[in-house]
Structures are given as C-alpha cells and as structure tokens.
Design a protein around this motif. Structure first.
Motif, PDB file in Angstrom:
ATOM      1  N   LEU A  90       0.822  -1.201   0.000  1.00 27.12           N
ATOM      2  CA  LEU A  90       0.000   0.000   0.000  1.00 27.12           C
ATOM      3  C   LEU A  90       0.860   1.257   0.000  1.00 27.12           C
ATOM      4  CD1 LEU A  90      -2.818   1.274   0.158  1.00 27.12           C
ATOM      5  CD2 LEU A  90      -2.635   1.143   2.664  1.00 27.12           C
ATOM      6  N   GLY A  91       1.911   1.248   0.823  1.00 25.48           N
ATOM      7  CA  GLY A  91       2.807   2.395   0.880  1.00 25.48           C
ATOM      8  C   GLY A  91       3.561   2.595  -0.428  1.00 25.48           C
ATOM      9  N   THR A  92       3.969   1.480  -1.039  1.00 23.46           N
ATOM     10  CA  THR A  92       4.683   1.560  -2.312  1.00 23.46           C
ATOM     11  C   THR A  92       3.773   2.111  -3.417  1.00 23.46           C
ATOM     12  OG1 THR A  92       6.032  -0.344  -1.683  1.00 23.46           O
ATOM     13  CG2 THR A  92       5.998   0.244  -4.009  1.00 23.46           C
ATOM     14  N   PHE A  93       2.538   1.670  -3.406  1.00 21.10           N
ATOM     15  CA  PHE A  93       1.577   2.128  -4.408  1.00 21.10           C
ATOM     16  C   PHE A  93       1.281   3.622  -4.259  1.00 21.10           C
ATOM     17  CE2 PHE A  93      -2.872   3.008  -5.555  1.00 21.10           C
ATOM     18  CZ  PHE A  93      -2.844   2.688  -6.898  1.00 21.10           C
ATOM     19  N   MET A  94       1.176   4.079  -3.002  1.00 18.55           N
ATOM     20  CA  MET A  94       0.801   5.468  -2.762  1.00 18.55           C
ATOM     21  C   MET A  94       1.984   6.424  -2.912  1.00 18.55           C
ATOM     22  SD  MET A  94      -1.811   5.031   0.491  1.00 18.55           S
ATOM     23  CE  MET A  94      -2.019   6.813   0.605  1.00 18.55           C
ATOM     24  N   PHE A  95       3.191   5.995  -2.460  1.00 18.13           N
ATOM     25  CA  PHE A  95       4.323   6.925  -2.424  1.00 18.13           C
ATOM     26  C   PHE A  95       5.497   6.481  -3.299  1.00 18.13           C
ATOM     27  CE2 PHE A  95       2.173   6.985   1.748  1.00 18.13           C
ATOM     28  CZ  PHE A  95       1.690   8.286   1.732  1.00 18.13           C
ATOM     29  N   ASP A  96       5.370   5.320  -3.896  1.00 22.11           N
ATOM     30  CA  ASP A  96       6.423   4.820  -4.786  1.00 22.11           C
ATOM     31  C   ASP A  96       7.762   4.727  -4.063  1.00 22.11           C
ATOM     32  OD1 ASP A  96       7.343   3.762  -7.146  1.00 22.11           O
ATOM     33  OD2 ASP A  96       7.935   5.710  -7.956  1.00 22.11           O
ATOM     34  N   GLN A  97       7.717   4.327  -2.769  1.00 22.35           N
ATOM     35  CA  GLN A  97       8.930   4.176  -1.969  1.00 22.35           C
ATOM     36  C   GLN A  97       8.870   2.825  -1.261  1.00 22.35           C
ATOM     37  OE1 GLN A  97      11.576   6.225  -1.704  1.00 22.35           O
ATOM     38  NE2 GLN A  97      10.708   7.710  -3.159  1.00 22.35           N
ATOM     39  N   PHE A  98       9.396   1.802  -1.904  1.00 20.67           N
ATOM     40  CA  PHE A  98       9.270   0.446  -1.362  1.00 20.67           C
ATOM     41  C   PHE A  98      10.012   0.281  -0.036  1.00 20.67           C
ATOM     42  CE2 PHE A  98      11.027  -3.820  -0.852  1.00 20.67           C
ATOM     43  CZ  PHE A  98       9.873  -4.565  -0.812  1.00 20.67           C
ATOM     44  N   VAL A  99      11.287   0.677  -0.010  1.00 24.46           N
ATOM     45  CA  VAL A  99      12.099   0.478   1.203  1.00 24.46           C
ATOM     46  C   VAL A  99      11.522   1.266   2.374  1.00 24.46           C
ATOM     47  CG1 VAL A  99      14.368   0.776   2.235  1.00 24.46           C
ATOM     48  CG2 VAL A  99      14.182   0.004  -0.140  1.00 24.46           C
ATOM     49  N   ALA A 100      11.194   2.540   2.143  1.00 27.15           N
ATOM     50  CA  ALA A 100      10.643   3.370   3.205  1.00 27.15           C
ATOM     51  C   ALA A 100       9.301   2.814   3.690  1.00 27.15           C
ATOM     52  CB  ALA A 100      10.467   4.802   2.702  1.00 27.15           C
ATOM     53  N   SER A 101       8.479   2.367   2.748  1.00 26.22           N
ATOM     54  CA  SER A 101       7.179   1.793   3.106  1.00 26.22           C
ATOM     55  C   SER A 101       7.351   0.534   3.958  1.00 26.22           C
ATOM     56  CB  SER A 101       6.376   1.454   1.854  1.00 26.22           C
ATOM     57  OG  SER A 101       6.097   2.621   1.110  1.00 26.22           O
ATOM     58  N   PHE A 102       8.334  -0.273   3.578  1.00 28.14           N
ATOM     59  CA  PHE A 102       8.586  -1.504   4.335  1.00 28.14           C
ATOM     60  C   PHE A 102       9.041  -1.188   5.756  1.00 28.14           C
ATOM     61  CE2 PHE A 102      11.617  -4.679   5.875  1.00 28.14           C
ATOM     62  CZ  PHE A 102      10.833  -5.815   5.851  1.00 28.14           C
ATOM     63  N   LEU A 103      10.003  -0.256   5.896  1.00 33.04           N
ATOM     64  CA  LEU A 103      10.537   0.083   7.213  1.00 33.04           C
ATOM     65  C   LEU A 103       9.468   0.715   8.108  1.00 33.04           C
ATOM     66  CD1 LEU A 103      14.054   1.476   6.225  1.00 33.04           C
ATOM     67  CD2 LEU A 103      13.504  -0.756   7.219  1.00 33.04           C
ATOM     68  N   ILE A 104       8.684   1.613   7.538  1.00 37.99           N
ATOM     69  CA  ILE A 104       7.617   2.257   8.323  1.00 37.99           C
ATOM     70  C   ILE A 104       6.555   1.238   8.739  1.00 37.99           C
ATOM     71  CG2 ILE A 104       5.736   3.928   8.224  1.00 37.99           C
ATOM     72  CD1 ILE A 104       7.521   5.630   6.396  1.00 37.99           C
ATOM     73  N   SER A 105       6.187   0.370   7.818  1.00 34.20           N
ATOM     74  CA  SER A 105       5.192  -0.652   8.111  1.00 34.20           C
ATOM     75  C   SER A 105       5.682  -1.610   9.200  1.00 34.20           C
ATOM     76  CB  SER A 105       4.849  -1.452   6.850  1.00 34.20           C
ATOM     77  OG  SER A 105       4.319  -0.607   5.854  1.00 34.20           O
ATOM     78  N   ALA A 106       6.948  -1.999   9.090  1.00 31.67           N
ATOM     79  CA  ALA A 106       7.517  -2.916  10.080  1.00 31.67           C
ATOM     80  C   ALA A 106       7.555  -2.267  11.466  1.00 31.67           C
ATOM     81  CB  ALA A 106       8.914  -3.337   9.647  1.00 31.67           C
ATOM     82  N   ALA A 107       7.968  -0.983  11.500  1.00 31.46           N
ATOM     83  CA  ALA A 107       8.031  -0.271  12.781  1.00 31.46           C
ATOM     84  C   ALA A 107       6.640  -0.118  13.393  1.00 31.46           C
ATOM     85  CB  ALA A 107       8.682   1.094  12.571  1.00 31.46           C
TER      86      ALA A 107
END
Length: 209
Positions: A90-107
C-alpha cells in the motif's frame, strides 16, 4: 488419656494448616469440636477426586478471561507477515517508496504488537491470581494435598510444605501432584494410614480388625 492427647494434637495440626501463625499452646478445643474438624478418609478421597485439574490451567483461564477480547492475540507470525506485506504494498503504491514503506510498516507493526503483548500479559497475571485463589479454596481450612504427603515423591516436599503454610504460588507442581494422586493413589493404603493417624474417628470395623 492417650486418645484425648491424640485428639488435641490433631486439632492443633488442623489449626496450623489454616493459620501458620497460630500459637499451638493456646489451642483449646472440646472433644466434640475436635471430632467435627477431622473428615473421614472417604471424604478426603472424595475431595481429592472432585478437583478438576483443567480449572487450574493458567493458559485456559487466561483465554476465558479474555472473552470477546480474544482479538488481542491476532498478531501471530503468519498474520503479522500478511499485514506487513499489505502495508508495504500500500505504501509503495501510494508513495512509490518500497524500502521506506517496508521500514515504516515494520516499525508500526512492531509497536502495535508490543502494545498488544503487554495487554495480553495482563490477562496472564490475572489468570495466575485466579488460579491461586482456586487452590486456596480447594485446600480450605483443613487442607488437602499436605495430608497426602506420604504418597508423594520427595521432589514435592517443598510444595506440600508451602501449601500447608498457605503459599499457593507453585501452581505447576500443585497440578502435577494433584494429577499424580488422582491416578496413582491406593485408596486402601491411604485409608489405613489416615485412621492410624486419627484413630478416634476410625470406623468400628477398622478398630476391630
């Protein structure tokens, strides 16, 4: 004279079970009162087998306490992994930032799981207290498990000594001792020892045998 002395000793032992701070020298019960305090061997055996060991299972009690709040245990590893993937996508789709989306989601997932884990532990603490109170009710004023001490292995010595003093924190050992007695105890041997310990309440047929 000897029988009277045995009665008084048995009554004082019973008081010691219900109150570890009792002054045994101050105990002064009539013979009738003493007789009523000591149950028969059959009653003790009935009390032993009436206990349902599953009611002392902390995990089971904790689940019962949760009731409709069982959802707090939802974050198992498979569920957490699925949520992590969905949030990352979802984060990657909305902001096109896979790594950042993964780290934020994990946190975020870690923080939520941590809070729910603390909440879940509160039920475990409550469940433990409930089980301790149940053991106290099972033991009652006269006690239960300590009276079967002659039929327990030596490793349970500390358990029955603690229970006799009103300390019921050794729950796992208590359950083990309870189940062991329910399945392995020889009722005839227990009855014989019980009436040797308390001859004044022994049935006449035993006195004459």
């Amino acid at each position: 004279m000897q029988n009277s002395t045995q009665k008084k000793t048995a009554a004082m032992e019973n008081d010691a079970y219900s109150n570890p701070n009792v002054n045994l020298n101050s105990v002064n019960l009539s013979e009738d009162d003493t007789f009523e305090l000591i149950p028969s061997a059959e009653e003790m055996l009935q009390r032993l087998h009436a206990v349902d060991a599953t009611t002392l299972d902390i995990s089971r009690v904790a689940q019962q306490l949760k009731g409709d709040k069982i959802w707090i245990s939802i974050f198992t590893i498979p569920i957490s992994a699925i949520v992590l993937v969905l949030l990352t996508l979802l984060g990657t789709f909305m902001f096109d930032q896979f790594v950042a989306s993964f780290l934020i989601s994990a946190a975020l997932l870690f923080w939520i799981a941590k809070m729910l884990d603390q909440y879940d532990k509160q039920f475990s603490v409550k469940a433990r207290q409930v089980v301790i109170e149940r053991i106290a009710q099972i033991e009652g004023e006269f006690g239960l498990i300590p009276h079967f001490k002659h039929f327990l292995p030596a490793k349970y010595r500390h358990l029955w000594q603690s229970v006799r003093k009103g300390n019921y924190v050794y729950i796992d050992q208590y359950i083990q001792a309870l189940v062991l007695l329910q399945h392995k105890l020889d009722p005839k041997k227990f009855t014989k020892i019980w009436y040797l310990t308390y001859p004044d309440i022994a049935p006449e047929e035993l006195d004459n045998s």
